[in-house]
Write an enzyme that holds these catalytic residues in place. Sequence first.
Site, PDB file in Angstrom:
ATOM      1  N   SER A 222       6.534  23.943  13.423  1.00  0.00           N
ATOM      2  CA  SER A 222       7.751  24.747  13.237  1.00  0.00           C
ATOM      3  C   SER A 222       8.993  23.955  13.626  1.00  0.00           C
ATOM      4  CB  SER A 222       7.698  26.002  14.124  1.00  0.00           C
ATOM      5  OG  SER A 222       6.723  26.883  13.646  1.00  0.00           O
TER       6      SER A 222
ATOM      7  N   ASP B  15      -0.157  32.883  14.985  1.00  0.00           N
ATOM      8  CA  ASP B  15      -0.966  31.826  14.353  1.00  0.00           C
ATOM      9  C   ASP B  15      -2.263  31.567  15.118  1.00  0.00           C
ATOM     10  OD1 ASP B  15       0.965  31.607  12.423  1.00  0.00           O
ATOM     11  OD2 ASP B  15       1.967  29.893  13.344  1.00  0.00           O
TER      12      ASP B  15
HETATM   13  C1  S3P Z   1       6.785  30.236  11.603  1.00  0.00           C
HETATM   14  C2  S3P Z   1       6.777  31.589  11.806  1.00  0.00           C
HETATM   15  C3  S3P Z   1       5.570  32.422  11.632  1.00  0.00           C
HETATM   16  C4  S3P Z   1       4.297  31.588  11.692  1.00  0.00           C
HETATM   17  C5  S3P Z   1       4.401  30.363  10.847  1.00  0.00           C
HETATM   18  C6  S3P Z   1       5.560  29.489  11.287  1.00  0.00           C
HETATM   19  C7  S3P Z   1       8.058  29.511  11.739  1.00  0.00           C
HETATM   20  O1  S3P Z   1       5.629  33.054  10.373  1.00  0.00           O
HETATM   21  O2  S3P Z   1       3.190  32.352  11.293  1.00  0.00           O
HETATM   22  O3  S3P Z   1       3.210  29.602  10.921  1.00  0.00           O
HETATM   23  O4  S3P Z   1       8.040  28.261  11.749  1.00  0.00           O
HETATM   24  O5  S3P Z   1       9.089  30.173  11.819  1.00  0.00           O
HETATM   25  P1  S3P Z   1       6.453  34.425  10.189  1.00  0.00           P
HETATM   26  O6  S3P Z   1       7.776  34.200  10.740  1.00  0.00           O
HETATM   27  O7  S3P Z   1       6.503  34.687   8.727  1.00  0.00           O
HETATM   28  O8  S3P Z   1       5.656  35.462  10.916  1.00  0.00           O
END
Ligand code: S3P
Length: 435
Positions: free
Chosen positions: A22, A316
Amino acid sequence: MSAKTVFPAELGGSVNVPGDKSISQRVAMLASLAEGASKVIGYLNGEDARSTLSAMEQMGAKAEFKDDALYITGVAGELQQPEEPLNMGNSGTGTRLLAGIVAGCGIEAAMVGDDSLSSRPMGRIRHPLELMGASIGLSGKRGTLPMMIAGGNLKGIGYLLPMASAQVKSCVLLAGLFAEGKTTVIEPRPTRDHTEKLFQALDIPIQINGLEISIEGYGQKGPRFQAREFVVPGDFSSAAFWIVAVAARPGAELLIENVGLNPRRTALLDVIKRMGADIEITVTEEKGDPYGTIKVRGGKLTGTVIEGDEIPNLIDELPILAVAGALAEGATDIRDAAELRVKESDRIAEMVKNLELFGVSVEEKEDGMIVTGPANLKTPAAVIDSHGDHRIAMSVAVLNSFSDGAITIENVDCVDTSYPEFWAHMEQLGGKVEG
Ligand code: S3P
């Protein structure tokens, strides 16, 4: 299509996980907008982070890996219109966040992705971006990729997020940087705040008032900020596989250093402690996105309830927590997690099916599952298919290390999106992997 065969093994020891997915992608986007060359230490050398970086290069940024660091030369706010569609690969974060930037700065771009990404809902970003004045075309069957973005001249909005999603929140905040006036997002539950922390590191004024986050837009030219050094900590979501692998083994020990400890990411530690494992945390860097060391001593786990505000902060990690549930005494009840159905695969359906193949007692719910253990794990005779979902492939691999025979997992190329070293690290920790 590649496959790996994983054998039962005792896992433990020490390992350092690769950079946070992220944070890496957010850094790629913001360093690409900056003026000058940023040095990025710890950038994830995985496919998702590479797809995002390539997209930024298509729009004028320059990127070079040199002496263990990544150097990104930004466009000083002047992104170029890409000549070809941006291929976002498997990356939901790259797609949703970058859509906000593209819509904001008034260029036109198309985005495409692999089969998994092309089945994921994009209406959730189209709605706020259109409210801000962008035009978003989704030519997939159900509000899915391919996406065509034509933006510019955006207006700030107040937006109550319909779901707890850091991706949607970040998309709106990034678009808001290029809007006229103020943009406010209100989250239903706290989600990961890497975008906010990076804005603060870049001196972009952002107001955070509980679940309400606001920024004052700079207009279509966007903010001007200078290149700087970024340090990306190890990805807690990658560490989670080894944390569970060791936590559920009485007597086993694990050491992970330089791993991200942002509280909006580490709810798995609270859960696994509640289940009975011994966890010791040392924070080595508190500023920005914190990181440090995690020590785990395994124990006999007992089931727990995982729900409510905890869910976005371990979203996750739920596949590997379902594995922990299978190894724990009693019921582990996962609720409020319907978002899992729209991840890289339907992670509720996939984990329920895979746990059943191992003989685990599991009940599927619309928004989660109830796993009852401890299971007497039986390695299924069948080959397991990851369905292109990295976290399903890695969770099944860890599960089988507790089993009684070898299992083959097919379609494991997807692991390279977040954790290319996963199989080597499994061996480093005492596992046996072939293929
Ligand atoms: C992420 C947010 C999450 C997560 C994804 C990465 C991010 O998704 O599941 O693997 O980098 O902001 P969502 O914000 O759609 O829940």
